[in-house]
Design a protein around this motif. Structure first.
Motif, short mmCIF file in Angstrom:
data_model
loop_
_atom_site.label_atom_id
_atom_site.label_comp_id
_atom_site.label_asym_id
_atom_site.label_seq_id
_atom_site.Cartn_x
_atom_site.Cartn_y
_atom_site.Cartn_z
N ILE A 72 54.89 17.31 -40.65
CA ILE A 72 54.48 18.61 -41.17
C ILE A 72 53.33 19.14 -40.33
N LYS A 73 53.14 20.46 -40.41
CA LYS A 73 52.04 21.11 -39.70
C LYS A 73 50.97 21.54 -40.69
N ASP A 74 49.77 21.63 -40.19
CA ASP A 74 48.65 22.08 -41.00
C ASP A 74 48.77 23.59 -41.18
N ASN A 132 46.06 25.54 -39.60
CA ASN A 132 46.02 25.52 -38.14
C ASN A 132 47.45 25.37 -37.62
N PRO A 133 48.26 26.41 -37.71
CA PRO A 133 49.69 26.28 -37.35
C PRO A 133 49.94 25.97 -35.88
N LYS A 134 48.96 26.22 -35.01
CA LYS A 134 49.17 25.95 -33.59
C LYS A 134 48.98 24.47 -33.25
N ALA A 135 48.38 23.72 -34.13
CA ALA A 135 48.17 22.29 -33.88
C ALA A 135 49.50 21.55 -33.98
N PRO A 136 49.67 20.44 -33.26
CA PRO A 136 50.93 19.70 -33.32
C PRO A 136 51.16 19.12 -34.71
N ALA A 137 52.44 18.94 -35.03
CA ALA A 137 52.80 18.38 -36.33
C ALA A 137 52.40 16.90 -36.39
N ASP A 160 37.41 14.78 -50.21
CA ASP A 160 37.44 15.92 -49.29
C ASP A 160 37.92 15.53 -47.90
N LEU A 161 37.77 14.27 -47.53
CA LEU A 161 38.19 13.81 -46.20
C LEU A 161 39.69 13.53 -46.12
N ARG A 162 40.40 13.69 -47.21
CA ARG A 162 41.84 13.41 -47.22
C ARG A 162 42.56 14.39 -46.30
N PRO A 163 43.29 13.91 -45.29
CA PRO A 163 44.00 14.81 -44.37
C PRO A 163 45.15 15.53 -45.06
N PHE A 164 45.59 16.62 -44.45
CA PHE A 164 46.65 17.44 -45.05
C PHE A 164 47.98 16.71 -45.09
#
Length: 769
Positions: free
Chosen positions: A308-310, A313-318, A356-360
């Motif tokens: 999945i993508k963030d 930040n849609p331009k970041a790699p999945a 809060d540090l949990r990644p997407f």
């Protein structure tokens, strides 16, 4: 004195008194009371007169005070309106006069100071707007007129300054207008900034403006305080930004001039602590520092393409999905314990900050099912290597291309077809139109009198339709573990009245495969690997040689680093568990392990022999069913059947007894594929319209129906299968397609349901019954 001592409530004379004396004493008492009351009444009257006189004096004094305050305000207004107060928020031109006459401060006031002009004044402005909305009943035009009137009344000198004045030249007007424009921009920043710390972009805008005007004091000879008051900026900010001005103008260092890194807080959490906490969200292989036992808090998704993508930040790699397998509270406790062990007793990080540090890409645990243990094992093996290779390639900078998943890695470990056939991943869409002109050799080939039907693979197979490709002959798949060989299946005799056209095929005269004939697109949906590659007899790829050769392989620099490293992946192995009785048993399951690259290489080399055979067997089964559907003849029906999971009935109002006694039902989906020509439950016009549509889109003349059997029988055995067909499916086929004489049923071959003696016996009776 004796009278006063008598009780006043006596109605009879006291002992020793006569009646006459008693009456005289009562009369004297009444006279005394009357005289006392008269005296008191006169005293009250006198005091009231005195109070009224004092109140009148107070009213006169209050009136005089109001008149004096009105005169004072009028005098202050007259003084201020004749002063050149400057632009909005910078009414400081009278400061020097106030310094010379400090007693005037009580009349004129001292205005907002520097700190108040950046915060308090905007709070007052918001209150003023709220009151104006109430007074004007939310009439925007009235509010605008009211504020314009206030501005005109309080900035008479400003209007004159920017009007047609004779004493000021055009350049001076321009300078004043520039200063006013910049001040208005700063005013807008303060207004939208609100209370507290401004947003980063607003602070950056302030820094840029402060840098641009930081040299104004040197040019004009004025103080920085004067520039600060004129623009509404902090004098400390202007002073600090003067260094930026020097870097840009004198040194040409524009990068340093526009670097907006702010000073870090003294109590900021160290980066090492935050990285340590993030590892507990993303690293599956973490272990307890004391017992050295794996936590198994998280795991990576088993699906090779589950990324999945963030959304922020849609331009970041999945990124690969990480599945949460434990309670965050337990993870936090283990993280704090390991942190104190690693950083010392001063380590601390609260639960809120840890959350809060949990990644997407970390998702709550959900069940993920894969029906093929071989492909699941392969994906887990490849995932461990590919993740490690990405890290190594970044370090060594070799620029090698790393496969993105297990499917791509499998393609790189095998040779391409040596007879110019499409690669294993391409299937029919990758066939060349200049391939061998002979028609393809297929499983379940039609009789010799029928040409391949003018069809394309069904859309669900994922194969792209082609206008004219002709696949080459397909070599038979290797036989392994009892898998059927690729041999023609006996085809049933066609109905006597069926013509090639009615069967949805092209007559033999028109069936010669040419580069433009749509009939040439019929072939296997998935081509097979070379026989020698599958059997491990290929000199180029046997023993996973291509892991170190060819595109996407491990280069020499990469290998030098890899061979001394360990990788973590989910290994399918025996796992011990203990029963209540204390007996220890084992079962197969996936468990995170950490092994060296050489150990991984040996395990993959052994597993590759089984996996590549299984993979080609799976493609054979896919081709077999696709061919069965595409080449379905009149009088034939294809059925796919399997048990689904039991369905739990949920009550809207679920009381305690119903919660512990849930009712379930068995579901059996049964998919039936008919030829359109066999159906009698649709009209001839509908048949003709469907056939015309299928011919237009090069699709087979088939319709698919899905039936569901719902039963309270929860055994999932062959008995319910037989009853479903005998009572429902076969009667339905006979009623709606009476010309059907052959039924082909595909299943998963479960021994308790299909692949058993009772089921074979039932199948053997169907032709007669």
């Amino acid at each position: 004195a004796s009278v006063l001592l008598w009780p006043l409530n006596y109605k009879l004379p006291p002992p020793g008194y006569g009646q006459k004396n008693w009456l005289e004493q009562i009369s004297l008492m009444k006279q005394w009371k009357t005289a006392a009351m008269e005296y008191l009444r006169q005293e009250v009257f006198n005091l009231t007169k005195e109070l009224e006189a004092k109140n009148e004096t107070v009213r006169e004094l209050e009136e005089k005070l109001d008149n004096m305050q009105g005169a004072l305000h009028q005098a202050a207004f007259d003084i201020v309106k004749n002063l050149d107060t400057g632009p909005v928020l910078h009414q400081a031109s009278h400061v020097s006069i106030l310094n010379e006459n400090p007693e005037w401060g009580a009349v004129l006031g001292v205005g907002y100071n520097d700190a108040q002009r950046r915060n308090l004044i905007y709070q007052h402005l918001n209150k003023l707007k709220a009151q104006a909305r109430i007074l004007c009943s939310d009439d925007t035009v009235k509010m605008k007129q009211l504020f314009e009137l206030i501005y005109l009344r309080s900035h008479t000198a400003d209007n004159k300054a920017f009007g047609d004045t004779n004493g000021e030249d055009a350049e001076a007007k321009l300078h004043r207008a520039i200063v006013s424009s910049i001040a208005s921009f700063v005013h807008g920043i303060h207004e939208v900034g609100g209370t507290g710390r401004y947003a980063d972009k607003l602070r950056h805008a302030q820094i840029v403006i402060a840098t641009a005007v930081s040299n104004a004091a040197a040019f004009s000879g004025a103080s920085i305080t004067t520039v600060s008051n004129a623009l509404g900026l902090s004098k400390d900010l202007i002073r600090k930004c003067h260094e930026r001005f020097e870097l840009l103008v004198n040194d040409g260092d524009w990068e340093a001039a526009f670097e907006f890194v702010t000073k870090e807080r003294s109590d900021k959490t160290p980066k090492d602590w935050l990285d340590h906490a993030r590892d507990y969200w993303t690293e599956p292989g973490l272990v307890d520092p004391e017992s050295n036992e794996a936590y198994n808090f998280v795991r990576a998704s088993e699906k090779a393409k589950d990324e999945i993508k963030d959304r922020h930040n849609p331009k970041a790699p999945a990124k690969r999905i990480i599945v949460l397998e434990a309670r965050p509270q337990d993870m936090h406790a283990a993280m704090v314990k390991a942190g104190k062990h690693k950083f010392g007793a001063e380590f601390h990080l609260g639960m809120t900050r840890f959350t809060d540090l949990r990644p997407f890409n970390v998702k709550d645990s959900t069940r993920e099912t894969c029906m093929c243990i071989h492909h699941l094992r392969w994906d887990c093996m490849c995932k461990g290597l590919l993740k490690l290779r990405q890290e190594v390639c970044r370090k060594c900078g070799c620029g090698c291309e790393v496969p993105k998943d297990g499917d791509e890695m499998r393609r790189k470990l095998t040779c391409s077809r040596r007879d110019s056939a499409p690669s294993p991943s391409e299937g029919l869409a990758g066939a060349s139109s200049t391939s061998a002109p002979a028609p393809p050799v297929l499983a379940h080939a039609p009789p010799a009198d029928a040409a391949p039907p003018t069809t394309r693979p069904p859309p669900s197979t994922g194969a792209a339709p082609q206008a004219a490709p002709v696949p080459p002959p397909i070599a038979p798949a290797p036989q392994s573990r009892g898998a059927p060989a690729l041999l023609p299946m006996p085809a049933p005799a066609a109905s006597s009245e069926a013509t090639p056209a009615s069967r949805g095929v092209v007559p033999p005269a028109a069936s010669a495969p040419t580069s433009s004939s749509p009939s040439a697109s019929v072939g296997n949906l998935f081509s097979y690997d070379n026989i020698e590659c599958v059997r491990g007899e290929c000199a180029s790829c046997s023993g996973i040689k291509k892991l170190f050769e060819g595109p996407g392989s491990i280069c020499a620099n990469e290998y030098e680093i890899l061979r001394d490293m360990f990788m973590t992946y989910e290994k399918y192995m025996n796992v011990e568990y203990t029963l209540k009785s204390g007996e220890i048993k084992t079962k197969k399951d996936f468990t995170p392990v950490s092994v060296s690259f050489s150990e991984w290489q040996e395990e993959v080399k052994d597993f590759w022999k089984k996996f590549i055979l299984h993979h080609n067997d799976a493609k054979w089964h896919d081709n077999d069913f696709a061919s069965m559907k595409i080449r379905l003849r009149i009088g034939q029906v294809v059925i796919v059947i399997d048990y689904a999971e039991n369905f739990s009935h949920l009550a809207r109002l679920e009381h305690q007894a119903k919660y512990f006694a849930q009712i379930q039902s068995t579901l059996i989906p049964i998919v039936i594929i008919f030829r359109v020509e066999d159906l009698t439950n649709i009209s001839d016009e509908e048949k003709a319209a469907l056939i015309a549509y299928f011919d237009e889109h090069d699709l087979p003349h088939v319709l698919t129906e899905t039936h569901f059997v719902i039963s309270s029988d929860l055994q999932h055995d062959y008995a319910l299968i037989h009853k479903s067909f005998d009572d429902s499916i076969f009667p339905y086929i006979k009623a709606n397609a009476p010309n059907v004489h052959t039924v082909r049923i595909r299943s998963d071959g479960c021994k308790a349901q299909f692949k058993c003696a009772a089921n074979f016996y039932w199948v053997s009776r169907q032709s007669k019954e």
